[in-house]
Motif scaffolding. Structure first.
Motif, mmCIF file in Angstrom:
data_model
loop_
_atom_site.group_PDB
_atom_site.id
_atom_site.type_symbol
_atom_site.label_atom_id
_atom_site.label_comp_id
_atom_site.label_asym_id
_atom_site.label_seq_id
_atom_site.Cartn_x
_atom_site.Cartn_y
_atom_site.Cartn_z
ATOM 1 N N HIS A 127 -34.378 -18.400 15.464
ATOM 2 C CA HIS A 127 -33.811 -17.674 14.167
ATOM 3 C C HIS A 127 -32.481 -18.430 13.567
ATOM 4 C CE1 HIS A 127 -36.818 -14.428 14.591
ATOM 5 N NE2 HIS A 127 -36.386 -14.431 15.840
ATOM 6 N N ASP A 128 -32.427 -18.660 12.158
ATOM 7 C CA ASP A 128 -31.359 -19.005 11.547
ATOM 8 C C ASP A 128 -29.999 -18.420 11.519
ATOM 9 O OD1 ASP A 128 -31.874 -17.063 9.950
ATOM 10 O OD2 ASP A 128 -31.734 -18.248 7.918
ATOM 11 N N VAL A 129 -30.161 -17.035 12.117
ATOM 12 C CA VAL A 129 -29.033 -16.241 12.638
ATOM 13 C C VAL A 129 -29.253 -15.566 13.521
ATOM 14 C CG1 VAL A 129 -27.804 -16.293 10.103
ATOM 15 C CG2 VAL A 129 -29.714 -14.467 10.878
ATOM 16 N N PRO A 130 -28.185 -15.224 14.613
ATOM 17 C CA PRO A 130 -28.626 -14.532 15.633
ATOM 18 C C PRO A 130 -29.109 -12.953 15.414
ATOM 19 C CG PRO A 130 -26.310 -14.705 15.314
ATOM 20 C CD PRO A 130 -26.970 -15.368 14.525
ATOM 21 N N LEU A 131 -29.761 -12.368 16.050
ATOM 22 C CA LEU A 131 -30.267 -10.939 15.853
ATOM 23 C C LEU A 131 -29.540 -9.858 16.699
ATOM 24 C CD1 LEU A 131 -34.145 -11.691 16.476
ATOM 25 C CD2 LEU A 131 -33.100 -11.651 14.498
ATOM 26 N N TYR A 132 -29.692 -8.651 15.751
ATOM 27 C CA TYR A 132 -29.088 -7.523 16.656
ATOM 28 C C TYR A 132 -30.166 -7.083 17.784
ATOM 29 C CZ TYR A 132 -25.193 -6.722 13.250
ATOM 30 O OH TYR A 132 -24.024 -6.648 12.477
ATOM 31 N N PRO A 133 -29.590 -6.422 18.639
ATOM 32 C CA PRO A 133 -30.628 -6.121 19.828
ATOM 33 C C PRO A 133 -31.758 -5.230 19.507
ATOM 34 C CG PRO A 133 -28.363 -4.851 20.055
ATOM 35 C CD PRO A 133 -28.113 -5.878 19.027
ATOM 36 N N TYR B 172 -30.131 -25.994 8.075
ATOM 37 C CA TYR B 172 -30.065 -24.450 8.199
ATOM 38 C C TYR B 172 -29.580 -23.914 6.809
ATOM 39 C CZ TYR B 172 -30.364 -25.511 13.118
ATOM 40 O OH TYR B 172 -30.401 -26.077 14.443
ATOM 41 N N TRP B 173 -30.150 -22.789 6.585
ATOM 42 C CA TRP B 173 -29.634 -21.982 5.477
ATOM 43 C C TRP B 173 -29.882 -22.583 4.026
ATOM 44 C CZ3 TRP B 173 -24.301 -20.358 8.151
ATOM 45 C CH2 TRP B 173 -24.501 -19.682 8.978
ATOM 46 N N GLN B 174 -31.111 -22.795 3.928
ATOM 47 C CA GLN B 174 -31.395 -23.649 2.702
ATOM 48 C C GLN B 174 -30.704 -24.880 2.496
ATOM 49 O OE1 GLN B 174 -31.465 -20.608 -0.233
ATOM 50 N NE2 GLN B 174 -32.900 -19.628 0.516
ATOM 51 N N GLY B 175 -30.451 -25.650 3.473
ATOM 52 C CA GLY B 175 -29.737 -26.981 3.380
ATOM 53 C C GLY B 175 -28.102 -26.814 3.410
ATOM 54 N N GLN C 92 -24.199 -19.836 0.614
ATOM 55 C CA GLN C 92 -25.231 -19.993 -0.200
ATOM 56 C C GLN C 92 -24.982 -19.402 -1.599
ATOM 57 O OE1 GLN C 92 -28.491 -17.674 1.867
ATOM 58 N NE2 GLN C 92 -29.289 -19.523 2.961
ATOM 59 N N GLU C 93 -24.277 -18.234 -1.514
ATOM 60 C CA GLU C 93 -23.593 -17.618 -2.703
ATOM 61 C C GLU C 93 -22.792 -18.251 -3.555
ATOM 62 O OE1 GLU C 93 -22.110 -13.740 -1.621
ATOM 63 O OE2 GLU C 93 -23.985 -13.006 -0.864
ATOM 64 N N ASN C 94 -21.975 -19.301 -2.884
ATOM 65 C CA ASN C 94 -21.156 -20.028 -3.652
ATOM 66 C C ASN C 94 -21.699 -21.595 -3.822
ATOM 67 O OD1 ASN C 94 -18.615 -18.340 -3.942
ATOM 68 N ND2 ASN C 94 -19.126 -17.839 -1.965
ATOM 69 N N ASN C 95 -22.594 -21.835 -3.170
ATOM 70 C CA ASN C 95 -23.075 -23.165 -3.284
ATOM 71 C C ASN C 95 -22.009 -24.185 -2.255
ATOM 72 O OD1 ASN C 95 -25.294 -24.825 -3.666
ATOM 73 N ND2 ASN C 95 -24.345 -25.690 -5.713
ATOM 74 N N PHE C 96 -21.569 -24.171 -1.483
ATOM 75 C CA PHE C 96 -20.702 -24.446 -0.254
ATOM 76 C C PHE C 96 -21.748 -25.174 0.545
ATOM 77 C CE2 PHE C 96 -17.075 -21.559 -1.454
ATOM 78 C CZ PHE C 96 -16.865 -22.226 -2.813
ATOM 79 N N TYR C 97 -21.273 -26.182 1.075
ATOM 80 C CA TYR C 97 -21.916 -26.859 2.125
ATOM 81 C C TYR C 97 -21.198 -27.378 3.482
ATOM 82 C CZ TYR C 97 -25.956 -27.281 -0.869
ATOM 83 O OH TYR C 97 -26.959 -26.805 -1.921
ATOM 84 N N ILE C 98 -21.827 -27.383 4.745
ATOM 85 C CA ILE C 98 -21.017 -27.930 5.800
ATOM 86 C C ILE C 98 -21.963 -28.725 6.543
ATOM 87 C CG2 ILE C 98 -20.108 -27.088 8.113
ATOM 88 C CD1 ILE C 98 -19.731 -24.422 6.931
ATOM 89 N N TYR C 99 -21.285 -30.070 6.712
ATOM 90 C CA TYR C 99 -21.911 -31.091 7.453
ATOM 91 C C TYR C 99 -21.335 -31.289 8.896
ATOM 92 C CZ TYR C 99 -23.746 -32.005 2.880
ATOM 93 O OH TYR C 99 -24.686 -31.804 1.475
#
Length: 365
Positions: A187-193, A241-244, A320-327
């Motif tokens: 998944h694109d983020v970890p899950l709670y148990p 990930y996370w819509q690019g 996503q909310e701020n339109n910031f990106y990490i490479y």
């Protein structure tokens, strides 16, 4: 996910001089991270975003920070007890269209590893777990939802009336590692148990979090550990990930998560629910043959108290909310085998193929 770890809390160990011994494996790990602002608001850097890690220094490995792009501002401990080093960035914020990159390089000596000979007959009971460990590592905090009724029902049902700690952990691990109960799915983020249990699916850290929660419900100290795996079978992977908003390029490196559980009389032992390097019909091989017992897996950091899941989700929403990106580009190189027996080298090559076939070089832990 490794980029979440870089954004949240990252550790730094002492600047030791690394010197190889017989049987050591010699690695270089290099990480390059680029922050890019494509939004309308300034990106004001926090100390978490300026943190860099030196993994762990212990009897299994020695790590030295060789190079870092910017000077070190400070060294301090995070809330998990992991020491962190803060880089002194040349600017405190990014405006629209700006970016900033840093690179850190590590030298790692991975040492031969052994675990004690464990057996259910020699395991001690719940009453013989030290109270201070129960106090520190069995609380309902972070991602460990020990007060959830369905998780409690599962824990009590799997443990039954058993008080032998190793037998209880074996029952938990056997059930979770079984693909018919919890199938492997990223998944694109970890899950709670409780999410992992409801979906009946999860990847390595999801399964580990579920195991840790069941253990904590039963008063067995446990926490999450993550690390990297040398994987020469896949020299390059490129994932978004996370819509690019996050791009990860991995070269001969994968990231992985597993549980650490306190089992008396032996102490802390790894429990791996996805990379079991042995006969999977024996549930105790989740301990005896956990991937971290091999030298090509390097311990990175621990999560004992903080909310690992919420941190990842919060980072995703922030970008996503701020339109910031990490490479990010991670590369792991095996520099030298220092008198490793040929039989062990052949066994490790077989395991490389297993990792490459089963999991690829995913950056999702």
């Amino acid at each position: 996910m490794i980029f979440v770890l870089l954004l949240v809390t990252i550790e730094l160990q002492s600047f030791c001089q690394v010197k190889g011994e017989i049987g050591d494996m010699n690695f270089t790990v290099q990480m390059t991270v680029t922050y890019a602002n494509k939004g309308t608001k300034p990106w004001n850097f926090t100390e978490d975003e300026q943190s860099v890690s030196l993994f762990m220094n212990n009897t299994w490995q020695s790590v030295q920070l060789l190079n870092h792009s910017y000077p070190l501002k400070s060294i301090e401990n995070d809330t998990e007890g992991n020491p962190t080093a803060i880089l002194q960035f040349p600017k405190s914020e990014l405006n629209f269209g700006e970016n900033l990159s840093y690179t850190v390089t590590y030298h790692i000596l991975s040492k031969p590893r052994t675990l004690p000979n464990i057996s259910e007959e020699e395991s001690q009971t719940l009453d013989e777990i030290p109270n201070d460990l129960k106090e520190n590592y069995t609380k309902a905090e972070g991602s460990w939802l020990t007060n959830d009724a369905e998780l409690q029902h599962l824990a009590y049902g799997l443990a039954g009336n058993e008080t032998n700690v190793l037998s209880i952990v074996k029952n938990f691990a056997s059930w979770i590692a079984n693909e018919s109960n919890i199938r492997y799915e990223t998944h694109d983020v970890p899950l709670y148990p409780n999410e992992t249990l409801k979906l009946r699916e999860g990847d390595c850290d999801d399964k580990a979090i579920l195991l840790i929660t069941l253990c904590r419900i039963y008063g067995i100290p446990s926490y999450l550990q993550v690390g990297c795996m040398y994987n020469p079978t896949d020299p390059l992977s490129n994932e978004t990930y996370w819509q690019g908003h996050v791009t990860i390029i991995s070269k001969r490196i994968s990231w992985h998560g597993w549980a650490f559980v306190y089992i008396p009389p032996w102490g802390w032992l790894p429990v791996d629910l996805t990379y079991i390097l042995g006969d999977t019909s024996d549930p105790l091989n989740t301990i005896r043959k956990a991937a971290v017992t091999w030298q090509w897996v390097i311990q990175y950091m621990n999560f004992t108290k903080g909310d690992y899941v919420a941190s990842s989700c919060g980072t995703r929403d922030f970008l996503q909310e701020n339109n910031f990106y990490i490479y990010e580009e991670d590369e792991m190189t095996l520099n030298q085998l220092l008198d490793i027996p040929w039989q062990q080298i052949m066994e490790m090559l077989k395991l490389f193929l297993i990792v490459g076939t089963v999991a690829g070089t995913t950056t999702v832990v």
